[in-house]
Design a protein around this motif. Structure first.
Motif, PDB file in Angstrom:
ATOM      1  N   ALA A   1       0.836  -1.201   0.000  1.00 16.89           N
ATOM      2  CA  ALA A   1       0.000   0.000   0.000  1.00 16.89           C
ATOM      3  C   ALA A   1       0.880   1.265   0.000  1.00 16.89           C
ATOM      4  CB  ALA A   1      -0.979  -0.043   1.164  1.00 16.89           C
ATOM      5  N   CYS A   2       0.553   2.230   0.851  1.00 23.27           N
ATOM      6  CA  CYS A   2       1.264   3.517   0.796  1.00 23.27           C
ATOM      7  C   CYS A   2       2.728   3.385   1.216  1.00 23.27           C
ATOM      8  CB  CYS A   2       0.556   4.549   1.658  1.00 23.27           C
ATOM      9  SG  CYS A   2      -1.105   4.912   1.070  1.00 23.27           S
ATOM     10  N   ALA A   3       3.088   2.251   1.854  1.00 22.78           N
ATOM     11  CA  ALA A   3       4.488   2.047   2.240  1.00 22.78           C
ATOM     12  C   ALA A   3       5.281   1.348   1.124  1.00 22.78           C
ATOM     13  CB  ALA A   3       4.558   1.224   3.522  1.00 22.78           C
TER      14      ALA A   3
ATOM     15  N   ARG B   1     -17.402  10.684   1.453  1.00 24.58           N
ATOM     16  CA  ARG B   1     -16.563  11.876   1.681  1.00 24.58           C
ATOM     17  C   ARG B   1     -15.380  11.604   2.613  1.00 24.58           C
ATOM     18  NH1 ARG B   1     -20.239  15.769   5.604  1.00 24.58           N
ATOM     19  NH2 ARG B   1     -20.331  14.333   7.372  1.00 24.58           N
ATOM     20  N   ASN B   2     -15.431  10.471   3.351  1.00 23.90           N
ATOM     21  CA  ASN B   2     -14.304  10.121   4.234  1.00 23.90           C
ATOM     22  C   ASN B   2     -13.041   9.778   3.462  1.00 23.90           C
ATOM     23  OD1 ASN B   2     -15.416  10.115   6.980  1.00 23.90           O
ATOM     24  ND2 ASN B   2     -16.815   8.607   6.101  1.00 23.90           N
ATOM     25  N   THR B   3     -13.216   9.230   2.258  1.00 25.21           N
ATOM     26  CA  THR B   3     -12.030   8.765   1.518  1.00 25.21           C
ATOM     27  C   THR B   3     -11.782   9.518   0.208  1.00 25.21           C
ATOM     28  OG1 THR B   3     -13.413   7.038   0.530  1.00 25.21           O
ATOM     29  CG2 THR B   3     -12.087   6.407   2.442  1.00 25.21           C
TER      30      THR B   3
ATOM     31  N   VAL C   1      -8.344  -1.706   9.361  1.00 19.65           N
ATOM     32  CA  VAL C   1      -8.506  -0.243   9.491  1.00 19.65           C
ATOM     33  C   VAL C   1      -8.387   0.488   8.153  1.00 19.65           C
ATOM     34  CG1 VAL C   1      -7.737  -0.214  11.904  1.00 19.65           C
ATOM     35  CG2 VAL C   1      -6.093   0.319  10.090  1.00 19.65           C
ATOM     36  N   LEU C   2      -7.813  -0.188   7.159  1.00 20.69           N
ATOM     37  CA  LEU C   2      -7.610   0.477   5.864  1.00 20.69           C
ATOM     38  C   LEU C   2      -7.455  -0.583   4.785  1.00 20.69           C
ATOM     39  CD1 LEU C   2      -6.907   3.098   4.257  1.00 20.69           C
ATOM     40  CD2 LEU C   2      -4.545   2.827   5.015  1.00 20.69           C
ATOM     41  N   TYR C   3      -8.422  -0.648   3.866  1.00 23.91           N
ATOM     42  CA  TYR C   3      -8.299  -1.626   2.788  1.00 23.91           C
ATOM     43  C   TYR C   3      -9.102  -1.191   1.568  1.00 23.91           C
ATOM     44  CZ  TYR C   3     -12.765  -3.290   4.728  1.00 23.91           C
ATOM     45  OH  TYR C   3     -14.051  -3.364   5.203  1.00 23.91           O
TER      46      TYR C   3
ATOM     47  N   MET D   1       8.769  12.087   3.834  1.00 21.92           N
ATOM     48  CA  MET D   1       7.717  11.256   4.406  1.00 21.92           C
ATOM     49  C   MET D   1       6.576  11.051   3.439  1.00 21.92           C
ATOM     50  SD  MET D   1       6.334  12.064   8.204  1.00 21.92           S
ATOM     51  CE  MET D   1       4.638  11.522   8.227  1.00 21.92           C
ATOM     52  N   HIS D   2       5.930   9.910   3.545  1.00 22.69           N
ATOM     53  CA  HIS D   2       4.710   9.682   2.764  1.00 22.69           C
ATOM     54  C   HIS D   2       3.736  10.825   3.006  1.00 22.69           C
ATOM     55  CE1 HIS D   2       1.179   8.091   1.024  1.00 22.69           C
ATOM     56  NE2 HIS D   2       0.597   7.799   2.166  1.00 22.69           N
ATOM     57  N   GLN D   3       3.157  11.304   1.915  1.00 24.29           N
ATOM     58  CA  GLN D   3       2.297  12.479   1.999  1.00 24.29           C
ATOM     59  C   GLN D   3       0.833  12.050   2.086  1.00 24.29           C
ATOM     60  OE1 GLN D   3       3.795  15.946   1.485  1.00 24.29           O
ATOM     61  NE2 GLN D   3       5.456  14.646   2.228  1.00 24.29           N
TER      62      GLN D   3
ATOM     63  N   VAL E   1      -1.101  16.717   6.097  1.00 22.30           N
ATOM     64  CA  VAL E   1      -0.109  17.662   6.611  1.00 22.30           C
ATOM     65  C   VAL E   1      -0.043  17.623   8.142  1.00 22.30           C
ATOM     66  CG1 VAL E   1      -1.530  19.759   6.791  1.00 22.30           C
ATOM     67  CG2 VAL E   1       0.853  19.948   6.112  1.00 22.30           C
ATOM     68  N   ARG E   2      -1.160  17.230   8.776  1.00 16.24           N
ATOM     69  CA  ARG E   2      -1.158  17.158  10.252  1.00 16.24           C
ATOM     70  C   ARG E   2      -0.353  15.951  10.728  1.00 16.24           C
ATOM     71  NH1 ARG E   2      -6.916  16.352  10.863  1.00 16.24           N
ATOM     72  NH2 ARG E   2      -6.549  16.017  13.075  1.00 16.24           N
ATOM     73  N   ILE E   3      -0.393  14.845   9.978  1.00 21.43           N
ATOM     74  CA  ILE E   3       0.437  13.685  10.334  1.00 21.43           C
ATOM     75  C   ILE E   3       1.910  14.068  10.189  1.00 21.43           C
ATOM     76  CG2 ILE E   3       1.098  11.316   9.708  1.00 21.43           C
ATOM     77  CD1 ILE E   3      -1.774  10.841   8.750  1.00 21.43           C
TER      78      ILE E   3
HETATM   79  N1  COA Z   1     -16.106  16.875   4.668  1.00 19.28           N
HETATM   80  C1  COA Z   1     -16.825  17.296   5.705  1.00 19.28           C
HETATM   81  N2  COA Z   1     -17.044  16.562   6.817  1.00 19.28           N
HETATM   82  C2  COA Z   1     -16.467  15.356   6.839  1.00 19.28           C
HETATM   83  C3  COA Z   1     -15.706  14.837   5.779  1.00 19.28           C
HETATM   84  C4  COA Z   1     -15.523  15.658   4.658  1.00 19.28           C
HETATM   85  N3  COA Z   1     -14.822  15.278   3.586  1.00 19.28           N
HETATM   86  N4  COA Z   1     -15.256  13.613   6.109  1.00 19.28           N
HETATM   87  C5  COA Z   1     -15.726  13.354   7.336  1.00 19.28           C
HETATM   88  N5  COA Z   1     -16.468  14.390   7.771  1.00 19.28           N
HETATM   89  C6  COA Z   1     -17.166  14.552   9.041  1.00 19.28           C
HETATM   90  C7  COA Z   1     -17.425  13.228   9.714  1.00 19.28           C
HETATM   91  O1  COA Z   1     -18.605  12.639   9.191  1.00 19.28           O
HETATM   92  C8  COA Z   1     -17.572  13.652  11.160  1.00 19.28           C
HETATM   93  O2  COA Z   1     -18.844  14.153  11.351  1.00 19.28           O
HETATM   94  P1  COA Z   1     -19.670  13.818  12.695  1.00 19.28           P
HETATM   95  O3  COA Z   1     -18.828  14.392  13.804  1.00 19.28           O
HETATM   96  O4  COA Z   1     -20.944  14.514  12.471  1.00 19.28           O
HETATM   97  O5  COA Z   1     -19.767  12.324  12.737  1.00 19.28           O
HETATM   98  C9  COA Z   1     -16.604  14.826  11.281  1.00 19.28           C
HETATM   99  O6  COA Z   1     -16.341  15.278   9.935  1.00 19.28           O
HETATM  100  C10 COA Z   1     -15.296  14.494  11.945  1.00 19.28           C
HETATM  101  O7  COA Z   1     -14.801  13.351  11.331  1.00 19.28           O
HETATM  102  P2  COA Z   1     -13.504  12.718  11.848  1.00 19.28           P
HETATM  103  O8  COA Z   1     -13.297  11.400  11.152  1.00 19.28           O
HETATM  104  O9  COA Z   1     -13.488  12.760  13.325  1.00 19.28           O
HETATM  105  O10 COA Z   1     -12.409  13.756  11.316  1.00 19.28           O
HETATM  106  P3  COA Z   1     -10.870  13.758  11.586  1.00 19.28           P
HETATM  107  O11 COA Z   1     -10.479  15.005  12.236  1.00 19.28           O
HETATM  108  O12 COA Z   1     -10.396  12.462  12.179  1.00 19.28           O
HETATM  109  O13 COA Z   1     -10.292  13.827  10.107  1.00 19.28           O
HETATM  110  C11 COA Z   1      -9.346  12.480   8.386  1.00 19.28           C
HETATM  111  C12 COA Z   1     -10.590  12.816   9.169  1.00 19.28           C
HETATM  112  C13 COA Z   1      -9.677  11.363   7.408  1.00 19.28           C
HETATM  113  C14 COA Z   1      -8.883  13.703   7.616  1.00 19.28           C
HETATM  114  C15 COA Z   1      -8.240  12.040   9.382  1.00 19.28           C
HETATM  115  O14 COA Z   1      -8.736  11.078  10.280  1.00 19.28           O
HETATM  116  C16 COA Z   1      -7.043  11.471   8.672  1.00 19.28           C
HETATM  117  O15 COA Z   1      -6.360  12.168   7.975  1.00 19.28           O
HETATM  118  N6  COA Z   1      -6.735  10.183   8.888  1.00 19.28           N
HETATM  119  C17 COA Z   1      -5.633   9.548   8.243  1.00 19.28           C
HETATM  120  C18 COA Z   1      -5.979   9.285   6.815  1.00 19.28           C
HETATM  121  C19 COA Z   1      -4.820   8.775   6.028  1.00 19.28           C
HETATM  122  O16 COA Z   1      -3.757   9.292   6.143  1.00 19.28           O
HETATM  123  N7  COA Z   1      -5.065   7.750   5.200  1.00 19.28           N
HETATM  124  C20 COA Z   1      -4.102   7.171   4.351  1.00 19.28           C
HETATM  125  C21 COA Z   1      -2.951   6.581   5.091  1.00 19.28           C
HETATM  126  S1  COA Z   1      -1.790   5.880   4.058  1.00 19.28           S
END
Ligand code: COA
Length: 317
Positions: free
Chosen positions: A113-115, A153-155, A191-193, A243-245, A248-250
């Motif tokens: 994956a990302c690694a 919208r999460n991904t 956690v991620l797939y 670092m893998h991008q 920015v907070r990570i």
């Molecule tokens: N736009 C607006 N709101 C969003 C959203 C988006 N794109 N995605 C999620 N939300 C909402 C959620 O539904 C949640 O709402 P709720 O409180 O009403 O349930 C709220 O925003 C907070 O979500 P949360 O998951 O707590 O946000 P977060 O601060 O953890 O940030 C990520 C989410 C995904 C940005 C963060 O967890 C992250 O960066 N994780 C690592 C991801 C990563 O690096 N993946 C690849 C690794 S190789």
């Protein structure tokens, strides 16, 4: 022998998807994406395009070969990392081999994956150090956006499409990749797939963002610390963290925990999003273009991704 970088090449599509464009696709805002991730835009494969990871990879590889002053015939092996291969088999690296005409090279893929780039770079260093190979192409080539669920919208806000290629060549022992550490924890695979089409569960990618975030900060910090120490260095000796991008907070949290000032850390996630295994060669390419890779520069390349898998290569330029 040391595995030194002789050439870096990149490819990314011209089409740009901004956060404002994504506001029209899912319920999100530029403000939310920017503050939570630092991403402002990503380069994406245009809709309907039939291009494959091997096309991106071959273009990046050709650019890297040109930079290295080598031809495809000089390459002994091709290792390609990616999460969305051209086909289940053969390896995407085999398609790249054919596209660039590297007739002498063996070719295989790495799935971490990302690694993936960090894992593949470690394999290249071992093949070179053993004397089996003189020149290896390590490629991270990712076409991710077509396999995302654009209603999630999460991904869907996080990723972009790109490729990066690096020619590693035999060089002096005190330069190139000095040592690597790789780790995996399959008990955290949930956690991620990325599902196959037709699999039970989510369409496309599943990500527990918070778990991934925590794991990324903890594991990258730890592996950079221990790799630097194993090499006999102090963290203050590091000149650059590549670092893998992903977010920015990570990146900021890891840099802070390692005590590295911002000028020692390169960030391009704002312009490319998360390009998985392509992100490290994209950053290296940027560092080189900015004149930040000078003889003697000590670099830690580190990444984490689904698996979970993570790793670090310590490298002397
Ligand atoms: N736009 C607006 N709101 C969003 C959203 C988006 N794109 N995605 C999620 N939300 C909402 C959620 O539904 C949640 O709402 P709720 O409180 O009403 O349930 C709220 O925003 C907070 O979500 P949360 O998951 O707590 O946000 P977060 O601060 O953890 O940030 C990520 C989410 C995904 C940005 C963060 O967890 C992250 O960066 N994780 C690592 C991801 C990563 O690096 N993946 C690849 C690794 S190789």
């Amino acid at each position: 022998m040391g595995a030194v970088i002789r050439g870096i090449g990149v490819y990314y599509p011209e089409t740009v998807l901004t956060n404002s464009d994504i506001e029209k696709i899912v319920a999100t805002t530029d403000e939310w994406i920017t503050t939570r991730t630092g991403i402002k835009q990503r380069h994406v494969l245009p809709k309907g395009s039939k291009l494959k990871a091997s096309d991106f990879g071959a273009w990046a590889a050709k650019a890297a070969l040109e930079k290295a002053g080598l031809t495809a015939a000089d390459i002994d092996g091709i290792i390609c990392a990616n999460i969305n291969p051209d086909k289940q088999f053969p390896a995407t690296a085999c398609f790249i081999q054919a596209k660039i005409g590297a007739t002498r090279a063996f070719a295989f893929d790495v799935t971490a994956a990302c690694a993936g780039f960090v894992f593949a770079a470690n394999m290249a260093a071992l093949l070179i150090d053993s004397g089996q190979c003189g020149n290896i192409l390590v490629i991270g080539s990712e076409i991710i956006t077509p396999v995302l669920d654009w209603t999630d919208r999460n991904t869907c806000i996080l990723f972009g499409d790109a490729a990066g290629a690096v020619v590693f060549s035999a060089g002096p022992k005190e330069r190139g990749i000095l040592l690597s550490q790789l780790k995996s924890d399959g008990t955290r695979s949930e956690v991620l797939y990325l599902n196959n089409p037709g699999d039970d569960g989510p369409r496309g990618m599943f990500m527990d963002g918070k778990q991934v975030f925590k794991a990324a900060v903890t594991e990258i910090t730890e592996i950079v610390k221990t790799t630097v120490a194993k090499g006999g260095f102090a963290l203050t000796d590091l000149d650059l963290l590549v670092m893998h991008q992903a977010n920015v907070r990570i990146i900021g949290a890891v840099a802070e925990k390692l005590g590295l000032p911002p000028e020692k850390v390169i960030v391009n996630v704002d312009r490319f999003g998360n390009t998985s295994s392509a992100s490290i060669p994209l950053v290296l390419h940027e560092a080189e273009s900015q004149g930040r890779l000078k003889p003697g520069t000590l670099i830690a390349m580190a990444a984490v991704g689904g698996g979970m898998s993570w790793g670090c290569n310590l490298m002397r330029w």
